[in-house]
Design a protein around this motif. Structure first.
Motif, PDB file in Angstrom:
ATOM      1  N   MET A   1       0.849  -1.174   0.000  1.00 52.43           N
ATOM      2  CA  MET A   1       0.000   0.000   0.000  1.00 52.43           C
ATOM      3  C   MET A   1       0.898   1.242   0.000  1.00 52.43           C
ATOM      4  O   MET A   1       1.848   1.313   0.765  1.00 52.43           O
ATOM      5  N   ILE A   2       0.585   2.196  -0.827  1.00 45.75           N
ATOM      6  CA  ILE A   2       1.350   3.433  -0.898  1.00 45.75           C
ATOM      7  C   ILE A   2       0.805   4.412   0.132  1.00 45.75           C
ATOM      8  O   ILE A   2      -0.395   4.654   0.201  1.00 45.75           O
ATOM      9  N   ASP A   3       1.692   4.987   0.922  1.00 45.29           N
ATOM     10  CA  ASP A   3       1.293   5.949   1.945  1.00 45.29           C
ATOM     11  C   ASP A   3       1.234   7.367   1.399  1.00 45.29           C
ATOM     12  O   ASP A   3       0.331   8.121   1.720  1.00 45.29           O
ATOM     13  N   HIS A   4       2.218   7.735   0.574  1.00 47.50           N
ATOM     14  CA  HIS A   4       2.237   9.068  -0.010  1.00 47.50           C
ATOM     15  C   HIS A   4       3.195   9.093  -1.194  1.00 47.50           C
ATOM     16  O   HIS A   4       3.989   8.176  -1.377  1.00 47.50           O
ATOM     17  N   ILE A   5       3.082  10.152  -1.977  1.00 47.96           N
ATOM     18  CA  ILE A   5       3.950  10.342  -3.132  1.00 47.96           C
ATOM     19  C   ILE A   5       4.314  11.809  -3.215  1.00 47.96           C
ATOM     20  O   ILE A   5       3.528  12.678  -2.813  1.00 47.96           O
ATOM     21  N   GLY A   6       5.496  12.102  -3.728  1.00 49.35           N
ATOM     22  CA  GLY A   6       5.927  13.479  -3.932  1.00 49.35           C
ATOM     23  C   GLY A   6       6.489  13.658  -5.323  1.00 49.35           C
ATOM     24  O   GLY A   6       7.125  12.756  -5.862  1.00 49.35           O
ATOM     25  N   ILE A   7       6.224  14.809  -5.901  1.00 47.64           N
ATOM     26  CA  ILE A   7       6.787  15.150  -7.204  1.00 47.64           C
ATOM     27  C   ILE A   7       7.456  16.511  -7.107  1.00 47.64           C
ATOM     28  O   ILE A   7       7.062  17.354  -6.313  1.00 47.64           O
ATOM     29  N   ASN A   8       8.478  16.703  -7.907  1.00 43.82           N
ATOM     30  CA  ASN A   8       9.172  17.987  -7.959  1.00 43.82           C
ATOM     31  C   ASN A   8       8.479  18.903  -8.953  1.00 43.82           C
ATOM     32  O   ASN A   8       8.050  18.464 -10.023  1.00 43.82           O
ATOM     33  N   VAL A   9       8.398  20.177  -8.588  1.00 48.14           N
ATOM     34  CA  VAL A   9       7.776  21.187  -9.441  1.00 48.14           C
ATOM     35  C   VAL A   9       8.718  22.379  -9.578  1.00 48.14           C
ATOM     36  O   VAL A   9       9.506  22.663  -8.692  1.00 48.14           O
ATOM     37  N   SER A  10       8.610  23.071 -10.711  1.00 47.89           N
ATOM     38  CA  SER A  10       9.519  24.184 -10.981  1.00 47.89           C
ATOM     39  C   SER A  10       9.062  25.502 -10.371  1.00 47.89           C
ATOM     40  O   SER A  10       9.873  26.381 -10.113  1.00 47.89           O
ATOM     41  N   ASN A  11       7.765  25.645 -10.171  1.00 44.24           N
ATOM     42  CA  ASN A  11       7.212  26.881  -9.623  1.00 44.24           C
ATOM     43  C   ASN A  11       6.195  26.489  -8.562  1.00 44.24           C
ATOM     44  O   ASN A  11       5.041  26.173  -8.877  1.00 44.24           O
ATOM     45  N   LEU A  12       6.623  26.496  -7.322  1.00 42.15           N
ATOM     46  CA  LEU A  12       5.787  25.991  -6.238  1.00 42.15           C
ATOM     47  C   LEU A  12       4.471  26.749  -6.119  1.00 42.15           C
ATOM     48  O   LEU A  12       3.413  26.133  -5.962  1.00 42.15           O
TER      49      LEU A  12
END
Length: 131
Positions: free
Chosen positions: A1-12
């Motif tokens: 089971m996946i708890d969380h995921i993160g992605i990188n963004v160029s302009n927060l």
């Protein structure tokens, strides 16, 4: 089971605005933010439901190749509302809402958009049309 995921963004700020509006039909909210002094390196913002952030955006070099993230919801109307909100924000259509018989389940109804950095964001429900 996946708890969380993160992605990188160029302009927060731009991405925070995008996800705040596009994920609202799913009940997602911006729940928590951390600056670089708290994380030790980067600014991060967490989105989720019921008080738990499970989707994170992090200020940084955008992931290459771009990431595909699929959110699930309980109704086709919420899939449509996500898509309409995202497109209204200027997102690139990457697959309008429809029943997709060639995917995983005979009741797979989904929509795809590209976020401000080109990540493929999908919302899907496993329901009969009209629900």
């Amino acid at each position: 089971m996946i708890d969380h995921i993160g992605i990188n963004v160029s302009n927060l700020e731009k991405s925070k605005n995008f996800y705040t509006i596009a994920l609202a039909p799913l009940g997602y909210k911006l729940l928590i933010e951390y600056d670089a002094t708290e994380t030790g390196s980067k600014y991060a913002a967490g989105f989720g439901t019921n008080g738990k952030a499970d989707f994170w955006i992090v200020d940084g070099q955008v992931n290459t190749p771009r990431i595909h993230v699929a959110f699930t919801t309980e109704s086709c109307q919420k899939v449509n509302a996500f898509y309409e909100a995202a497109v209204k924000l200027g997102s690139t259509d990457n697959g309008a809402p429809s029943l997709r018989l060639h995917y995983y389940h005979h009741n797979y109804y989904g929509a795809f958009v590209l976020d401000p950095d080109g990540h493929n964001i999908e919302v899907v429900c496993y329901a009969f049309l009209g629900k």
